[in-house]
Design an enzyme around this catalytic site. Structure first.
Site, PDB file in Angstrom:
ATOM      1  CG  HIS A  72     -10.714 -21.533  -4.743  1.00  0.00           C
ATOM      2  ND1 HIS A  72     -11.959 -22.041  -5.040  1.00  0.00           N
ATOM      3  CD2 HIS A  72     -10.533 -21.735  -3.421  1.00  0.00           C
ATOM      4  CE1 HIS A  72     -12.510 -22.518  -3.949  1.00  0.00           C
ATOM      5  NE2 HIS A  72     -11.661 -22.341  -2.946  1.00  0.00           N
ATOM      6  CG  ASP A  73      -9.937 -25.469  -3.153  1.00  0.00           C
ATOM      7  OD1 ASP A  73      -9.208 -24.562  -2.692  1.00  0.00           O
ATOM      8  OD2 ASP A  73     -11.050 -25.762  -2.684  1.00  0.00           O
TER       9      ASP A  73
ATOM     10  CG  ASP B  60      -8.905  -3.652  -5.398  1.00  0.00           C
ATOM     11  OD1 ASP B  60      -9.564  -3.525  -6.455  1.00  0.00           O
ATOM     12  OD2 ASP B  60      -7.808  -3.070  -5.194  1.00  0.00           O
TER      13      ASP B  60
ATOM     14  CG  ASP C  62      -3.236  -3.656  -2.418  1.00  0.00           C
ATOM     15  OD1 ASP C  62      -3.532  -4.150  -3.530  1.00  0.00           O
ATOM     16  OD2 ASP C  62      -3.969  -3.764  -1.418  1.00  0.00           O
TER      17      ASP C  62
ATOM     18  CG  ASP D 269     -15.114 -23.676   2.550  1.00  0.00           C
ATOM     19  OD1 ASP D 269     -14.590 -23.922   1.452  1.00  0.00           O
ATOM     20  OD2 ASP D 269     -14.511 -23.782   3.634  1.00  0.00           O
TER      21      ASP D 269
ATOM     22  CG  ASP E  96      -4.083  -3.940  -7.108  1.00  0.00           C
ATOM     23  OD1 ASP E  96      -4.891  -3.375  -6.341  1.00  0.00           O
ATOM     24  OD2 ASP E  96      -2.838  -3.782  -7.047  1.00  0.00           O
TER      25      ASP E  96
ATOM     26  CD  GLU F 116     -15.154 -27.409  -0.852  1.00  0.00           C
ATOM     27  OE1 GLU F 116     -14.053 -27.507  -1.402  1.00  0.00           O
ATOM     28  OE2 GLU F 116     -15.284 -27.030   0.322  1.00  0.00           O
TER      29      GLU F 116
ATOM     30  CG  ASP G 184     -16.796 -19.339  -0.680  1.00  0.00           C
ATOM     31  OD1 ASP G 184     -17.087 -20.237   0.108  1.00  0.00           O
ATOM     32  OD2 ASP G 184     -16.053 -19.498  -1.682  1.00  0.00           O
TER      33      ASP G 184
HETATM   34  O1  ISL Z   1      -8.195 -28.100  -1.780  1.00  0.00           O
HETATM   35  C1  ISL Z   1      -8.420 -29.247  -1.614  1.00  0.00           C
HETATM   36  C2  ISL Z   1      -7.713 -30.192  -2.336  1.00  0.00           C
HETATM   37  O2  ISL Z   1      -6.523 -29.599  -2.593  1.00  0.00           O
HETATM   38  C3  ISL Z   1      -9.409 -29.772  -0.719  1.00  0.00           C
HETATM   39  O3  ISL Z   1      -8.948 -30.758   0.069  1.00  0.00           O
HETATM   40  C4  ISL Z   1      -9.955 -28.620   0.063  1.00  0.00           C
HETATM   41  O4  ISL Z   1      -9.133 -28.322   1.120  1.00  0.00           O
HETATM   42  C5  ISL Z   1     -11.293 -28.988   0.564  1.00  0.00           C
HETATM   43  O5  ISL Z   1     -12.046 -29.312  -0.542  1.00  0.00           O
HETATM   44  C6  ISL Z   1     -11.921 -27.809   1.244  1.00  0.00           C
HETATM   45  O6  ISL Z   1     -11.857 -26.684   0.466  1.00  0.00           O
HETATM   46  C7  ISL Z   1     -12.437 -25.515   0.942  1.00  0.00           C
HETATM   47  O7  ISL Z   1     -12.134 -25.268   2.289  1.00  0.00           O
HETATM   48  C8  ISL Z   1     -10.772 -24.972   2.590  1.00  0.00           C
HETATM   49  C9  ISL Z   1     -10.166 -23.937   1.655  1.00  0.00           C
HETATM   50  O8  ISL Z   1      -8.777 -23.913   1.796  1.00  0.00           O
HETATM   51  C10 ISL Z   1     -10.501 -24.201   0.224  1.00  0.00           C
HETATM   52  O9  ISL Z   1     -10.002 -23.179  -0.585  1.00  0.00           O
HETATM   53  C11 ISL Z   1     -11.982 -24.326   0.129  1.00  0.00           C
HETATM   54  O10 ISL Z   1     -12.450 -24.444  -1.191  1.00  0.00           O
HETATM   55  C12 ISL Z   1     -10.772 -24.485   3.993  1.00  0.00           C
HETATM   56  O11 ISL Z   1     -11.723 -23.474   4.122  1.00  0.00           O
END
Ligand code: ISL
Length: 588
Positions: free
Chosen positions: A359-360, A59, A55, A230, A51, A284, A128
């Site tokens: 991040h998921d 960023d 905030d 995505d 950051d 993805e 993305d």
């Molecule tokens: O995060 C998941 C498992 O916890 C997946 O089910 C995920 O939601 C799925 O793979 C889709 O992910 C992507 O699209 C989502 C977003 O929340 C995720 O961060 C992204 O990687 C909706 O855009």
């Protein structure tokens, strides 16, 4: 030099390598070589990296201030999670303006400076593409919902309520798991595979596709080097919205990934956009299986370059229970089977990816290694070794190079993630066990992978001078960049070394992969390459000391190329491995 004798006869290894058909994915076949196959991708979640204005939210200027750090890692490509205008229902995966920068992240000038700074350092930038859905605050949706005759009406999927309730569609993030949302303005339901604030775009409409392709060209004209796409397999829908066809057996995700015109649209995207630029693309691959993977990435289909599958990261959860780890942990034999199977999928055609965190996902060391204090570092390094020695492009998640682990929140109030919060509500509404859900989230929750990056031992880990948007892991006082840069045996320095190892040994990129000792429950071992140019990788995935026999036919020709311990003990072909020890060594 010692020769080692062997528990697996040499003819077996020879047989194993001949049994695989000749593969174009090899070191000498330079026609098949591509920069994106050789790249190490480093994923940055911008909200949590650095950051610059206090905030509490990371960023673009923050990333700019750390470009030299990124460069020092030796990686080739940065993938940034969405940086576009968004009301942040799902942290940028709900875009309200595809050509604008999220105000918390900065301005287009900041973006241009960031791209320039990366290119000056020889780093490529991948953004993305979130095009299965937009935000409900996107102008297109505002228009679309305003009347049934609005020109933007068919930018989204609407079902008039006078036809009754549409057939069930399951939603990832909805508190009722219902992907249809009733909207009284026009007495109709709209479709949202994710949250209500993420309505699905209608790709069956050529005008919408053109808007998306123009937007992609806009970013490519600025000079970006690729897109991570995505949930791109979900874009095409059967707009008659039938009941879920029986053959899917309740599996909505696989159904979503097999829309009727999906590959027509990807081919069109390739023709209209991707083929015009020297860029990389990675899907993805939600819902993609080993049977369907080739349809996305085979060169002669002219669609995408790579995809990432979910078989690995979904492994080890109790079937039917939302992201709940098996009580005894995952089984290594099954883990090896998954990654070996996916290697073989791309042995002849196409190209794979490999990742353990993003991040998921929770932090890789907590989920796949062991984050107890005595094992966190060694097991992190072991997993890093795995990621950087497989035949697939590694996608390495920021913070894993420090050995960051799960924060393991105790209470729902600590979470920010829409998935956790809405699922908690869903479970509560159904009267199910919320305590068990929260326990499971400590291991599997997405926010574990989103806590602020740990720069140093000052307040908030040097991430922000304000209040961080998500709590900082308290171990930042010791697990941080400043401390690890100064320590030659840190996770950070190990990661840099492992990246260089891959760069200096093309067989780690292209060389044939052969799994050894597949039923061993503690050791994951494999060779890369063949003939006189072979590398042996031995990974102890357990907290025990293990003796492992080098297979017959293989002899060690050098000291380890990399080793996450200072010692390397072998005794007549038996290697004594320490807990989570990783060794990469040349063999003949
Ligand atoms: O995060 C998941 C498992 O916890 C997946 O089910 C995920 O939601 C799925 O793979 C889709 O992910 C992507 O699209 C989502 C977003 O929340 C995720 O961060 C992204 O990687 C909706 O855009």
């Amino acid at each position: 030099m010692k020769k080692y004798f062997l528990s697996i006869p040499i003819f077996m290894l020879f047989f194993m390598s001949c049994a695989n058909k000749p593969t174009p994915q090899n070191v000498s076949d330079s026609a098949n070589h591509q920069w994106w196959k050789e790249a190490v991708v480093y994923q940055i979640y911008p909200r949590s990296f650095k950051d610059s204005d206090g905030d509490g939210v990371g960023d673009l200027k923050g990333i700019i201030s750390k470009l030299d750090y990124i460069k020092s890692l030796g990686i080739d490509v940065v993938w940034l999670n969405p940086i576009f205008s968004s009301p942040n229902a799902d942290n940028g995966y709900d875009i309200s303006d595809y050509k604008g920068i999220m105000k918390e992240f900065g301005t287009m000038q900041d973006f241009d400076a960031l791209l320039k700074g990366m290119h000056e350092r020889g780093i490529k930038l991948v953004l993305d593409l979130v095009a299965n859905h937009s935000s409900n605050e996107h102008e297109w949706f505002k228009q679309s919902r305003s009347s049934r005759t609005n020109p933007y009406r068919d930018y989204y999927h609407w079902w008039p309520a006078e036809k009754g309730k549409p057939a069930k569609r399951w939603s990832f993030f909805d508190v009722n798991a219902d992907a249809w949302m009733y909207d009284s303005t026009t007495n109709a339901y709209y479709l949202h595979y994710f949250s209500r604030r993420q309505p699905d775009l209608n790709w069956e409409n050529p005008k919408l596709r053109k808007e998306i392709f123009d937007m992609m060209n806009f970013w490519f004209d600025k000079g970006i080097d690729g897109f991570r796409m995505d949930v791109i397999p979900f874009i095409s829908k059967d707009t008659s919205f039938p009941e879920l066809p029986k053959e899917y057996n309740g599996d909505f995700v696989t159904y979503y990934a097999n829309g009727p015109h999906l590959h027509d649209y990807l081919k069109e995207m390739n023709k209209e956009v991707l083929s015009k630029h020297n860029v990389m693309s990675v899907a993805e691959g939600a819902g993609v299986t080993i049977e369907t993977a080739h349809n996305f990435v085979d060169e002669d289909r002219h669609e995408l370059n790579m995809l990432y599958h979910f078989d690995g990261v979904n492994y080890g959860y109790v079937p039917g229970k939302f992201k709940t780890p098996e009580p005894e942990g995952y089984k290594l034999v099954g883990f090896k089977e998954i990654y070996s199977k996916w290697d073989s999928v791309f042995a002849i055609k196409g190209w794979g990816t490999i990742y353990l965190g993003n991040h998921d996902q929770p932090r890789m060391v907590t989920r796949w290694g062991n984050d107890a204090p005595q094992f966190r570092e060694v097991s992190s390094k072991m997993l890093t070794t795995f990621l950087l020695t497989m035949r697939a492009t590694p996608y390495y998640y920021f913070g894993d190079e420090l050995g960051m682990n799960n924060i393991k929140f105790d209470k729902i109030e600590d979470y920010n993630d829409i998935e956790t919060i809405n699922h908690y509500q869903l479970i509560k509404n159904k009267g199910e066990d919320v305590k068990a859900f929260l326990d499971a989230q400590k291991i599997s929750g997405r926010d574990n992978g989103r806590t602020p990056f740990q720069w140093d031992a000052t307040a908030n880990a040097g991430f922000t001078t304000g209040k961080p948007w998500l709590k900082v892991n308290p171990n930042y006082t010791t697990v941080n960049v400043a401390a690890e840069e100064a320590d030659t045996s840190s996770c950070l320095n190990y990661f840099k070394k492992a990246v260089q190892l891959r760069k200096n040994n093309k067989i780690l990129v292209y060389g044939k992969y052969i799994l050894l000792d597949k039923y061993n429950e503690k050791i994951y071992a494999y060779t890369r390459g063949d003939g006189n140019d072979m590398i042996l990788v031995i990974l102890n995935f357990s907290k025990d000391k293990v003796d492992w026999h080098i297979p017959s036919g293989l002899s060690i020709v050098e000291t380890p190329l990399i080793n996450n311990y200072h010692s390397f003990v072998n005794n007549n072909g038996i290697i004594s491995l320490q807990p989570y020890q990783a060794i990469v060594i040349k063999v003949k």
